[in-house]
Design an enzyme around this catalytic site. Sequence first.
Site, PDB file in Angstrom:
ATOM      1  N   GLU A 243      22.807  40.875  40.129  1.00 46.46           N
ATOM      2  CA  GLU A 243      22.806  40.018  40.950  1.00 46.46           C
ATOM      3  C   GLU A 243      24.557  39.318  41.599  1.00 46.46           C
ATOM      4  O   GLU A 243      24.808  39.121  40.775  1.00 46.46           O
ATOM      5  CB  GLU A 243      22.515  37.929  40.520  1.00 46.46           C
ATOM      6  CG  GLU A 243      21.835  38.004  39.711  1.00 46.46           C
ATOM      7  CD  GLU A 243      20.084  37.839  40.296  1.00 46.46           C
ATOM      8  OE1 GLU A 243      20.515  37.269  41.401  1.00 46.46           O
ATOM      9  OE2 GLU A 243      19.387  37.971  39.588  1.00 46.46           O
ATOM     10  N   CYS A 277      28.292  33.176  46.034  1.00 51.55           N
ATOM     11  CA  CYS A 277      27.717  34.437  45.696  1.00 51.55           C
ATOM     12  C   CYS A 277      27.135  34.230  47.240  1.00 51.55           C
ATOM     13  O   CYS A 277      26.720  35.214  48.482  1.00 51.55           O
ATOM     14  CB  CYS A 277      26.507  34.864  45.359  1.00 51.55           C
ATOM     15  SG  CYS A 277      25.833  34.110  44.369  1.00 51.55           S
TER      16      CYS A 277
HETATM   17  P1  NAD Z   1      33.508  41.216  39.104  1.00 54.16           P
HETATM   18  O1  NAD Z   1      31.930  41.927  39.679  1.00 54.16           O
HETATM   19  O2  NAD Z   1      34.853  41.503  38.998  1.00 54.16           O
HETATM   20  O3  NAD Z   1      32.930  40.512  37.090  1.00 54.16           O
HETATM   21  C1  NAD Z   1      31.869  40.688  36.817  1.00 54.16           C
HETATM   22  C2  NAD Z   1      32.237  40.888  35.659  1.00 54.16           C
HETATM   23  O4  NAD Z   1      31.808  41.847  35.150  1.00 54.16           O
HETATM   24  C3  NAD Z   1      33.150  40.087  34.781  1.00 54.16           C
HETATM   25  O5  NAD Z   1      32.772  39.579  33.168  1.00 54.16           O
HETATM   26  C4  NAD Z   1      33.995  41.358  34.897  1.00 54.16           C
HETATM   27  O6  NAD Z   1      34.597  41.436  33.655  1.00 54.16           O
HETATM   28  C5  NAD Z   1      32.656  42.363  34.159  1.00 54.16           C
HETATM   29  N1  NAD Z   1      32.879  43.715  34.548  1.00 54.16           N
HETATM   30  C6  NAD Z   1      34.388  43.932  34.904  1.00 54.16           C
HETATM   31  N2  NAD Z   1      34.217  45.803  35.042  1.00 54.16           N
HETATM   32  C7  NAD Z   1      33.077  45.805  34.238  1.00 54.16           C
HETATM   33  C8  NAD Z   1      32.272  46.978  33.582  1.00 54.16           C
HETATM   34  N3  NAD Z   1      32.944  47.997  33.863  1.00 54.16           N
HETATM   35  N4  NAD Z   1      31.742  46.718  33.133  1.00 54.16           N
HETATM   36  C9  NAD Z   1      31.293  45.903  32.146  1.00 54.16           C
HETATM   37  N5  NAD Z   1      31.865  44.447  32.800  1.00 54.16           N
HETATM   38  C10 NAD Z   1      32.461  44.932  33.707  1.00 54.16           C
HETATM   39  O7  NAD Z   1      33.106  39.814  39.884  1.00 54.16           O
HETATM   40  P2  NAD Z   1      34.017  38.206  39.629  1.00 54.16           P
HETATM   41  O8  NAD Z   1      34.775  38.583  40.616  1.00 54.16           O
HETATM   42  O9  NAD Z   1      33.288  37.803  38.498  1.00 54.16           O
HETATM   43  O10 NAD Z   1      32.296  36.918  40.830  1.00 54.16           O
HETATM   44  C11 NAD Z   1      32.587  37.535  41.929  1.00 54.16           C
HETATM   45  C12 NAD Z   1      31.257  38.410  42.422  1.00 54.16           C
HETATM   46  O11 NAD Z   1      29.823  37.971  42.070  1.00 54.16           O
HETATM   47  C13 NAD Z   1      31.235  38.105  44.081  1.00 54.16           C
HETATM   48  O12 NAD Z   1      30.517  39.547  44.783  1.00 54.16           O
HETATM   49  C14 NAD Z   1      29.850  37.648  43.528  1.00 54.16           C
HETATM   50  O13 NAD Z   1      28.906  37.861  45.106  1.00 54.16           O
HETATM   51  C15 NAD Z   1      28.991  37.631  43.304  1.00 54.16           C
HETATM   52  N6  NAD Z   1      28.385  36.847  42.353  1.00 54.16           N
HETATM   53  C16 NAD Z   1      27.027  36.631  42.874  1.00 54.16           C
HETATM   54  C17 NAD Z   1      26.281  35.842  42.084  1.00 54.16           C
HETATM   55  C18 NAD Z   1      24.854  36.384  42.735  1.00 54.16           C
HETATM   56  O14 NAD Z   1      24.104  35.795  41.802  1.00 54.16           O
HETATM   57  N7  NAD Z   1      23.935  36.961  43.281  1.00 54.16           N
HETATM   58  C19 NAD Z   1      26.611  34.513  41.404  1.00 54.16           C
HETATM   59  C20 NAD Z   1      27.467  34.666  41.589  1.00 54.16           C
HETATM   60  C21 NAD Z   1      28.224  35.739  41.624  1.00 54.16           C
END
Ligand code: NAD
Length: 469
Positions: A243, A277
């Site tokens: 997502e 998002c």
């Molecule tokens: P992010 O990708 O920085 O982090 C998301 C999660 O991934 C966190 O728990 C982080 O610790 C983890 N993570 C980071 N690196 C990782 C790795 N190498 N391996 C495993 N896990 C890892 O995102 P964010 O800044 O927390 O959230 C914002 C993003 O999320 C935006 O792009 C937004 O659009 C997206 N988002 C999408 C939806 C949806 O339903 N499509 C909903 C909410 C947010």
Amino acid sequence: MIIAGKKIDSKDRVVVRSPYDNSVVGEVSRAAQADVPKAVESAKEGFIKLSKLSAYDRYRTLTRLAGILAQRSERFAKTITSEMGKTIKEARSEVSRAVETVTWSAEESKRLYGSTVPMDAAPTGTGKTGFYLRVPVGIVAAISPFNFPLNLSLHKIGPAYAAGNAFILKPAESTSLTGEMIGEAFVDAGAVPEAVNVLTGSGSEIGLHLISHPNVRVVTFTGSRDVGEWITKNAGLKKVVMELGSNSAVVVCEDAGPEAMVKRVALGGYAQAGQVCISIQRVYVHENLFDRFVKLLADQARSLKAGNPLEESTDVGPLITKNDVKRVRSWIDEAVASGATLVCGGEIDNNVMTPVVLANAKETDRVIKDELFGPVIVVNKFRDDEHALKLVNDTRYGLQAGVYTKDINRAWRYARGLEVGGVLINEIPNFRVDLMPYGGMKESGIGREGPRFAIEEMTEIKLVVFHIN
Ligand code: NAD
């Protein structure tokens, strides 16, 4: 950190700070790489124990969980606001949605249907009787983002548990307190303790160990596109549900009265300071309405109060980090340098940015092409429906889009033509109820959430064939 339903104390800590004033909100244990196999071992045992329980048992646990979340709603709301900066009004709304998400998950635990298969319809199937069951995968790793730390975690682990899976939740580091509180609530609701694991810590430190562990059968991830792509490349042979981000658009057709919807568009762009998002990033307005629309939207943007998210009257809180404030401001400046007009907003104080309306940006500017994740709405014009469809679709993203029109034929053409997971007619793309199938096309994702649909992703089909003489 929670392993086997128990809080684990470690010397290494995650210190959570408020994005508004940098004050310390709290701290939890920081998971190390060595904690991943411990959580997996616990989840293996949890899955075996869960397999002995009935669907009705899981339903009752999740129903109790919904009750506990409702009882603790103000605690959750204050923690969410302090950790990630959405306004207290927005945090309360997240908690009530989370109660619904868990309630739907509870209901769905009663609906794991299979089906019969007409084996003897095949030439060699005579004498065979077949049917299939829907069975849990075993262990689900759920990785959630900072922006909806409660509801989006529960969109993963609620359906996971409903289907009979053990889970390992990895919340965003900045929202670790909420992550741990979710684990505690599950245990208090009477969940199988070994099935409840929460690894609070850094994604880049423990992520690879978690996603690539062979006993983890599904990785369900919500977060940024680039981390999502990295996970799909590194998870190995297992299911991944993604997502991811977007640059959502709204089309305002010539037959739509802009006065009626401009308040909603502002809400769609500025809620959670644009850190959703499906935030409205792009508005395409018919050229005959353009000037009127920009003026109305700017009036609306100026009427919003930006500031301390814990104050009841605040409409727009801070961005999650100083770097994000800098990044958003630099994308605005870049667009202005290439010809866009900054109509209002963009003043910065304590990570808070006043709501921005940008007009006539180039389609090649980053404020259009990339996910902006800030309180900025870009308004551009279009000539006709074909032009609008081309503009909205000309992106690698495709989560949801909105179209305002009174013409049903036109609405249908947009519904068919837009390359997105959800089309909202006479509604903003931010609209979501937690039971609907939700997810993206193109690089916005793989798979769908919404408890019923998430369960499909977290279960497998097991076929049984009887040969009866
Ligand atoms: P992010 O990708 O920085 O982090 C998301 C999660 O991934 C966190 O728990 C982080 O610790 C983890 N993570 C980071 N690196 C990782 C790795 N190498 N391996 C495993 N896990 C890892 O995102 P964010 O800044 O927390 O959230 C914002 C993003 O999320 C935006 O792009 C937004 O659009 C997206 N988002 C999408 C939806 C949806 O339903 N499509 C909903 C909410 C947010």
